[in-house]
Write a protein that holds these residues in place. Structure first.
Motif, PDB file in Angstrom:
ATOM      1  N   LEU A  73      23.028  65.781  70.078  1.00  0.00           N
ATOM      2  CA  LEU A  73      24.115  65.348  69.468  1.00  0.00           C
ATOM      3  C   LEU A  73      24.833  64.177  70.266  1.00  0.00           C
ATOM      4  CD1 LEU A  73      26.619  66.464  67.853  1.00  0.00           C
ATOM      5  CD2 LEU A  73      27.438  67.277  69.814  1.00  0.00           C
ATOM      6  N   LEU A  74      24.742  63.898  71.618  1.00  0.00           N
ATOM      7  CA  LEU A  74      25.191  62.962  72.463  1.00  0.00           C
ATOM      8  C   LEU A  74      24.558  61.706  72.730  1.00  0.00           C
ATOM      9  CD1 LEU A  74      27.130  65.331  74.933  1.00  0.00           C
ATOM     10  CD2 LEU A  74      27.991  64.341  72.775  1.00  0.00           C
ATOM     11  N   TYR A  75      23.087  61.981  72.444  1.00  0.00           N
ATOM     12  CA  TYR A  75      22.059  60.873  72.872  1.00  0.00           C
ATOM     13  C   TYR A  75      22.603  59.578  72.453  1.00  0.00           C
ATOM     14  CZ  TYR A  75      18.002  58.232  73.198  1.00  0.00           C
ATOM     15  OH  TYR A  75      16.775  57.576  73.810  1.00  0.00           O
ATOM     16  N   PRO A  76      23.162  59.225  71.198  1.00  0.00           N
ATOM     17  CA  PRO A  76      23.289  57.802  70.932  1.00  0.00           C
ATOM     18  C   PRO A  76      24.660  57.310  71.835  1.00  0.00           C
ATOM     19  CG  PRO A  76      23.318  59.314  68.990  1.00  0.00           C
ATOM     20  CD  PRO A  76      23.441  59.996  70.055  1.00  0.00           C
ATOM     21  N   HIS A  77      25.226  58.081  72.702  1.00  0.00           N
ATOM     22  CA  HIS A  77      26.402  57.614  73.370  1.00  0.00           C
ATOM     23  C   HIS A  77      26.229  57.750  75.058  1.00  0.00           C
ATOM     24  CE1 HIS A  77      28.281  57.487  69.413  1.00  0.00           C
ATOM     25  NE2 HIS A  77      27.890  58.842  69.225  1.00  0.00           N
ATOM     26  N   LEU A  78      25.177  57.785  75.341  1.00  0.00           N
ATOM     27  CA  LEU A  78      24.743  58.028  76.693  1.00  0.00           C
ATOM     28  C   LEU A  78      25.078  56.969  77.446  1.00  0.00           C
ATOM     29  CD1 LEU A  78      21.935  60.407  76.971  1.00  0.00           C
ATOM     30  CD2 LEU A  78      24.141  60.999  76.899  1.00  0.00           C
ATOM     31  N   ASP A  79      25.163  55.885  76.864  1.00  0.00           N
ATOM     32  CA  ASP A  79      25.513  54.516  77.485  1.00  0.00           C
ATOM     33  C   ASP A  79      27.076  54.360  78.323  1.00  0.00           C
ATOM     34  OD1 ASP A  79      26.499  54.499  75.073  1.00  0.00           O
ATOM     35  OD2 ASP A  79      26.714  52.318  75.014  1.00  0.00           O
ATOM     36  N   ARG A  80      27.566  55.502  77.781  1.00  0.00           N
ATOM     37  CA  ARG A  80      29.113  55.917  78.353  1.00  0.00           C
ATOM     38  C   ARG A  80      29.193  56.464  79.520  1.00  0.00           C
ATOM     39  NH1 ARG A  80      32.776  54.265  73.827  1.00  0.00           N
ATOM     40  NH2 ARG A  80      31.556  53.554  72.109  1.00  0.00           N
ATOM     41  N   LEU A  81      28.134  57.203  80.014  1.00  0.00           N
ATOM     42  CA  LEU A  81      28.195  58.331  81.181  1.00  0.00           C
ATOM     43  C   LEU A  81      29.070  57.615  82.341  1.00  0.00           C
ATOM     44  CD1 LEU A  81      24.876  60.060  81.025  1.00  0.00           C
ATOM     45  CD2 LEU A  81      27.149  60.710  80.141  1.00  0.00           C
ATOM     46  N   ASP A  82      28.900  56.422  82.568  1.00  0.00           N
ATOM     47  CA  ASP A  82      29.489  55.544  83.677  1.00  0.00           C
ATOM     48  C   ASP A  82      30.915  55.721  83.572  1.00  0.00           C
ATOM     49  OD1 ASP A  82      27.154  55.345  84.906  1.00  0.00           O
ATOM     50  OD2 ASP A  82      27.037  53.285  84.183  1.00  0.00           O
ATOM     51  N   LEU A  83      31.638  56.091  82.478  1.00  0.00           N
ATOM     52  CA  LEU A  83      32.944  56.087  82.131  1.00  0.00           C
ATOM     53  C   LEU A  83      33.552  57.491  82.596  1.00  0.00           C
ATOM     54  CD1 LEU A  83      33.468  54.444  78.722  1.00  0.00           C
ATOM     55  CD2 LEU A  83      33.737  53.564  81.006  1.00  0.00           C
ATOM     56  N   LEU A  84      32.767  58.379  82.765  1.00  0.00           N
ATOM     57  CA  LEU A  84      33.118  59.541  83.126  1.00  0.00           C
ATOM     58  C   LEU A  84      33.165  59.992  84.778  1.00  0.00           C
ATOM     59  CD1 LEU A  84      31.918  60.333  80.318  1.00  0.00           C
ATOM     60  CD2 LEU A  84      30.883  62.275  81.113  1.00  0.00           C
ATOM     61  N   PRO A  85      34.076  60.784  85.415  1.00  0.00           N
ATOM     62  CA  PRO A  85      34.030  61.201  86.735  1.00  0.00           C
ATOM     63  C   PRO A  85      32.618  61.238  86.988  1.00  0.00           C
ATOM     64  CG  PRO A  85      35.777  62.380  85.354  1.00  0.00           C
ATOM     65  CD  PRO A  85      34.904  61.877  84.361  1.00  0.00           C
ATOM     66  N   ALA A  86      32.225  61.005  88.421  1.00  0.00           N
ATOM     67  CA  ALA A  86      30.782  60.842  88.921  1.00  0.00           C
ATOM     68  C   ALA A  86      30.195  62.356  88.943  1.00  0.00           C
ATOM     69  CB  ALA A  86      31.006  60.308  90.252  1.00  0.00           C
ATOM     70  N   PRO A  87      30.842  63.242  89.151  1.00  0.00           N
ATOM     71  CA  PRO A  87      30.434  64.518  89.059  1.00  0.00           C
ATOM     72  C   PRO A  87      29.885  65.098  87.982  1.00  0.00           C
ATOM     73  CG  PRO A  87      32.159  64.827  90.815  1.00  0.00           C
ATOM     74  CD  PRO A  87      32.309  63.419  89.935  1.00  0.00           C
ATOM     75  N   GLN A  88      30.809  64.835  86.993  1.00  0.00           N
ATOM     76  CA  GLN A  88      30.307  65.199  85.678  1.00  0.00           C
ATOM     77  C   GLN A  88      29.260  64.393  85.029  1.00  0.00           C
ATOM     78  OE1 GLN A  88      33.858  64.875  82.820  1.00  0.00           O
ATOM     79  NE2 GLN A  88      35.404  66.325  84.448  1.00  0.00           N
ATOM     80  N   ALA A  89      29.339  62.960  85.199  1.00  0.00           N
ATOM     81  CA  ALA A  89      28.111  62.310  84.895  1.00  0.00           C
ATOM     82  C   ALA A  89      26.868  62.577  85.330  1.00  0.00           C
ATOM     83  CB  ALA A  89      28.658  60.629  85.115  1.00  0.00           C
ATOM     84  N   ALA A  90      26.842  62.884  86.432  1.00  0.00           N
ATOM     85  CA  ALA A  90      25.912  63.362  87.122  1.00  0.00           C
ATOM     86  C   ALA A  90      25.104  64.665  86.709  1.00  0.00           C
ATOM     87  CB  ALA A  90      25.854  63.757  88.969  1.00  0.00           C
ATOM     88  N   ALA A  91      26.215  65.395  86.075  1.00  0.00           N
ATOM     89  CA  ALA A  91      25.659  66.805  85.632  1.00  0.00           C
ATOM     90  C   ALA A  91      25.123  66.547  84.374  1.00  0.00           C
ATOM     91  CB  ALA A  91      27.014  67.670  85.533  1.00  0.00           C
ATOM     92  N   LEU A  92      25.551  65.779  83.497  1.00  0.00           N
ATOM     93  CA  LEU A  92      25.038  65.528  81.980  1.00  0.00           C
ATOM     94  C   LEU A  92      23.851  64.937  82.348  1.00  0.00           C
ATOM     95  CD1 LEU A  92      26.283  66.390  79.664  1.00  0.00           C
ATOM     96  CD2 LEU A  92      27.210  64.077  79.188  1.00  0.00           C
ATOM     97  N   ARG A  93      23.584  63.861  82.986  1.00  0.00           N
ATOM     98  CA  ARG A  93      22.207  63.392  83.460  1.00  0.00           C
ATOM     99  C   ARG A  93      21.304  64.403  83.947  1.00  0.00           C
ATOM    100  NH1 ARG A  93      25.298  58.784  85.743  1.00  0.00           N
ATOM    101  NH2 ARG A  93      25.311  56.966  84.321  1.00  0.00           N
TER     102      ARG A  93
END
Length: 897
Positions: A73-93
């Protein structure tokens, strides 16, 4: 185009309109297979216009792949992960296998929310998920977590859920149940798609379909074909056979009529949705099929192939394609997939195909599954962990390995919120092994499940059994189990179990000066306190430990309750604030209710009722989401108390009835709080006899020596007013022992107030006021002292005390007590409300405003409270006029603390 469904389409259209206007909305569409859920979702997508659309789907055979559906579902928008708070971005990665960072489920849910909010900030967003009941648990939890927390973002979320034998609960989200089409619309659809049916056949199809659109299409087409070819009609099947079964039988019949190579390639496509067309064709060739064999299925309308993607017309077609195959055909396809999937990023899929192709114990495959479980564990997919360990156990050759793996499956199932599955697996383990360590783990787990199912006492007894299994071999693990035993025993009021746990713990050799040693000593001391032999020193040491760095979360909870037993509310709140900051940062949301429970008790006892209500609101919301029904009831017992002191009699009584129905005879502390609240309500209203009865239950019940010992002061007031002062000697003696040991201002003040009432002593009144305590209790003493002075015609002094009491009650929002003080002054009851600047805010606005006043940005606040930044802004926008401010900088000047 949809036939009919006008009201349902209008409801979905309203949802889209609401989201486009900036008010988030979510809807679950429920119904049987083929009833038109997917068609309604397609119609919503077609009507979305300029709205950005994300689409996802659940597949039953892929529910073991952690976060697989969310990734797609989210794959096309993973280039935006750096916009998330760091712990959240790390969790999704970590969840998506893009890094080795460990992830927690709730950080993944928060990251999902934040990423969707980022997308919605650019243009309104519609997130559509079909067959949500087949989502892997990690994906469904993350999406539902986000759906419940969107408030002020232009986001609409639509879930289609097929009703199956396994419930798929979606608490907190509005639902739309989709029935079959009414007779006139069903007839119109049948005539449109299968014109020319004879009247008897048409009537039979309408009867058999029961308004199910897919059944109308498939059964109508089959009967029309039979009619045109002069074939005999199938037997009349109206009756107990479900419509879905009839439709699936129709699909099976269609597939069975295809050439064998075509059936093979459909089986391949059905066995792995994640496989690209190139992989499907490689596997198909391995089982004797190739590209040309797709043609027959395309002509039959069962599949479509476009842009290199093969799509089944309906999930039931996929299911039929898989189920039509023989067992050995399915094994061959799964084996071929295992051979084809060799790259590192598809190891988990390869392992599951290997498992599906394995029919007898095989340690090589079991070990692969265990590695899959470990990868899923790092990603935070607890249900995927459970499934992998369970299957690994079934394929294990060694009986002890089987037991250990199934035990891990049970533990992961509990973490995934599946207590029934966890209990079943845990019981199975007890018949597979004699290993003390494994048995201890599953016995403790069974206890934790029984806490909710039956009672905290059952949990305590099982935790004791677990601890005894590892006392010698692993004393540190025994401490964890004994901690569970003592905490659960305390909740239950099972004082013998608390004492037994303390006695066993006292014999353990733990490192002197360690946090574990301090916690053990505090827990041992709990047994003494609850038996009426207060020993404060270990509790005070633990309270100090709770404010140190790197303290285990369970130890912080022990420190918090120790602080309550010491009547050290300010220090207790400080410990819980540290704990809350920690659990929010790491995404350990299941700990939030426990921290907020302790904080709420501390805040209400020191007269901070607005803050206490905010703590309760968040904790109750999360506890409900996690299915922690006992914890919800305990939190509501605090709400009973708060409603009593703030004068909301209707809410107090209705909540008390609800709470006591759940907790009485099960949870001693929660029960005592509810009765304390009822006693306070009657005491404030002058119903002293009724108040005495309620308060006596608190002060003579199993929790009487816990922090609710403070209710003795209220019992004494009721007794003196009702002429029963001689009936409270034992509770007062217990209060005296406690106050002398804990030596806190609050405890001293309460004891001296009791002595003032019992001895009719001004000296004790003055000593109580000098000791100092929370503003509510201070005002209570001022009221009683003022009444005492007025009876002695010392009107000026009495007025000073009564006015101080009136001010104190007004400030903390204790309306019923405020009115009593006003009556003593000869004034009319006042409509004045608390002068707490937060008094008019909702509990969530209180949290947001406090964090904003501390200087946090909307994004930082959202990361802490697991809300979108836009929702944080919405709460601030609503709070500013209530607070009389216009800018964020002014919040710091209000002294919100």
């Amino acid at each position: 185009m949809l036939v009919g469904r006008r009201s349902e389409r209008d409801r979905v259209a309203a949802l889209l309109k609401q989201a486009s206007s900036g008010r988030s909305a979510a809807l679950v569409v429920r119904g049987d297979a083929g009833v038109g859920k997917s068609a309604l979702l397609d119609d919503a997508v077609a009507a979305a216009g300029a709205v950005r659309v994300l689409r996802g789907v659940g597949i039953e055979s892929e529910a073991e792949l952690a976060f697989g559906a969310l990734h797609l579902l989210l794959y096309p928008h993973l280039d935006r992960l750096d916009l998330l708070p760091a712990p959240q971005a790390a969790a999704l990665r970590g969840a998506f296998g893009l890094s080795d960072a460990p992830a927690t489920p709730f950080l993944i849910g928060a990251a999902t929310l934040t990423l969707l909010a980022e997308l919605a900030a650019e243009q309104p967003l519609l997130c559509v998920v079909d067959d949500a009941q087949w989502l892997d648990r990690g994906s469904s939890d993350a999406l539902l977590f986000a759906a419940r927390r969107f408030q002020a973002d232009p986001v609409a979320m639509l879930f289609a859920v097929r009703e199956t034998a396994v419930p798929f609960p979606t608490p907190g989200i509005e639902e739309l149940r989709l029935p079959g089409l009414p007779p006139d619309e069903a007839a119109a659809l049948l005539d449109q798609r299968s014109p020319g049916l004879t009247a008897p056949v048409r009537a039979r199809v309408l009867e058999e379909a029961g308004g199910n659109p897919l059944a109308l299409l498939e059964l109508g087409a089959a009967r029309l074909a039979a009619q045109r070819e002069g074939r005999a009609e199938p037997a009349h099947q109206v009756g107990p056979l479900p419509v879905t079964r009839r439709v699936q039988d129709a699909f099976r019949a269609q597939i069975a009529g295809l050439p064998l190579p075509c059936q093979s390639i459909l089986l391949v496509a059905a066995a792995d949705r994640f496989a690209g067309m190139d992989t499907v064709l490689r596997v198909a060739r391995a089982v004797g099929a190739d590209v040309p064999d797709l043609a027959a299925a395309e002509r039959a309308g069962l599949i479509s192939v476009a842009d290199g993607e093969l799509t089944f017309r309906h999930p039931l077609v996929r299911a039929a394609a898989y189920q039509c195959a023989t067992h050995h055909q399915r094994i061959a396809v799964h084996r071929a997939f295992a051979d084809a999937l060799t790259s590192a990023e598809v190891l988990d899929r390869r392992t599951w195909h290997l498992a599906a192709a394995t029919t007898e114990p095989d340690e090589t495959v079991a070990a692969e599954l265990e590695r899959t479980a470990l990868r899923a564990e790092r990603r935070g997919g607890a249900m995927a962990v459970s499934a992998a360990y369970d299957r690994a156990g079934r394929l294990s050759v060694d009986p002890e390995l089987k037991a250990r793996r199934i035990a891990k499956a049970a533990l992961a199932a509990y973490d995934a919120g599946k207590p029934d599955r966890a209990a079943r697996l845990a019981v199975e383990v007890t018949s597979l092994t004699g290993d003390p360590g494994v048995l201890a783990d599953v016995t403790l787990l069974r206890g934790q499940i029984e806490y909710e199912r039956t009672s905290p006492e059952a949990d305590a007894a099982l935790a004791c059994e677990a601890a005894r299994l590892v006392l010698v071999s692993d004393p540190e693990r025994a401490v964890v189990m004994l901690t569970e035993m003592i905490c659960a025993g305390r909740d239950a009021g099972a004082l013998a179990l608390v004492g037994e746990g303390g006695s066993v713990m006292s014999g353990l050799e733990l490192e002197a000066g360690s946090h574990a040693r301090a916690a053990a000593d505090a827990l041992i001391s709990w047994g003494e306190v609850l038996a009426g032999r207060p020993a404060a020193a270990p509790l005070r040491t633990m309270l100090d430990v709770g404010r140190e760095q790197d303290v285990d979360l369970m130890h912080r909870v022990v420190a918090g309750f120790s602080g309550l037993m010491l009547a050290e509310e300010e220090a207790t709140v400080a410990v819980m604030d540290l704990m809350l900051a920690e659990v929010r940062a790491i995404g350990a949301l299941t700990w939030v209710p426990y921290a907020q429970e302790v904080a709420a008790f501390a805040q209400m006892l020191r007269g901070e009722f607005v803050s206490a209500a905010a703590c309760v609101a968040e904790a109750e919301s999360l506890s409900s989401e996690f299915g922690m029904e006992t914890e919800v009831a305990v939190l509501r017992s605090a709400s009973v108390w708060i409603a009593a002191v703030t004068g909301d009699e209707e809410r107090c009584r209705s909540l008390a009835a609800e709470v006591l129905a759940v907790l009485e005879g099960k949870h001693a502390v929660g029960t005592a709080l509810a009765h304390w609240g009822l006693g306070l309500l009657d005491l404030a209203a002058g119903r002293c006899g009724t108040a005495f009865e309620a308060l006596e239950k608190v002060c003579t019940g199993p929790a009487r020596h816990d922090f609710v010992i403070r209710a003795v002061a209220d019992l004494v007031e009721a007794a003196v007013r009702d002429g029963r002062a001689t009936d409270v000697a034992e509770p007062v003696a217990a209060l005296r022992r406690w106050a002398s040991q804990v030596d806190s201002p609050a405890a001293t003040a309460l004891l001296r107030r009791c002595e003032a009432l019992l001895e009719d002593s001004e000296e004790h009144f003055q000593a109580a006021l000098a000791a100092g305590t929370g503003r509510f209790d201070q005002a209570r003493t001022q009221l009683l002292y003022g009444e005492w002075l007025r009876r002695r015609r010392r009107r000026g002094e009495a007025r000073a005390q009564l006015e101080a009491a009136l001010t104190g009650f007004t400030r903390c929002g204790a309306a019923i007590w405020r009115d009593r003080a006003a009556a003593e002054l000869g004034e009319r009851p006042s409509n004045q409300v608390a002068d707490d600047p937060l008094k008019d805010l909702t509990p969530q606005e209180v949290q947001v405003v406090r964090l904003a006043a501390a200087g946090l940005s909307n994004k930082e606040i959202g990361a802490q409270l697991f809300l979108s930044p836009r929702t944080i802004g919405h709460h601030l926008y609503r709070a500013y006029p209530k607070l009389g401010v216009t800018r964020r900088i002014e919040l710091a000047q209000l002294g919100l603390g």
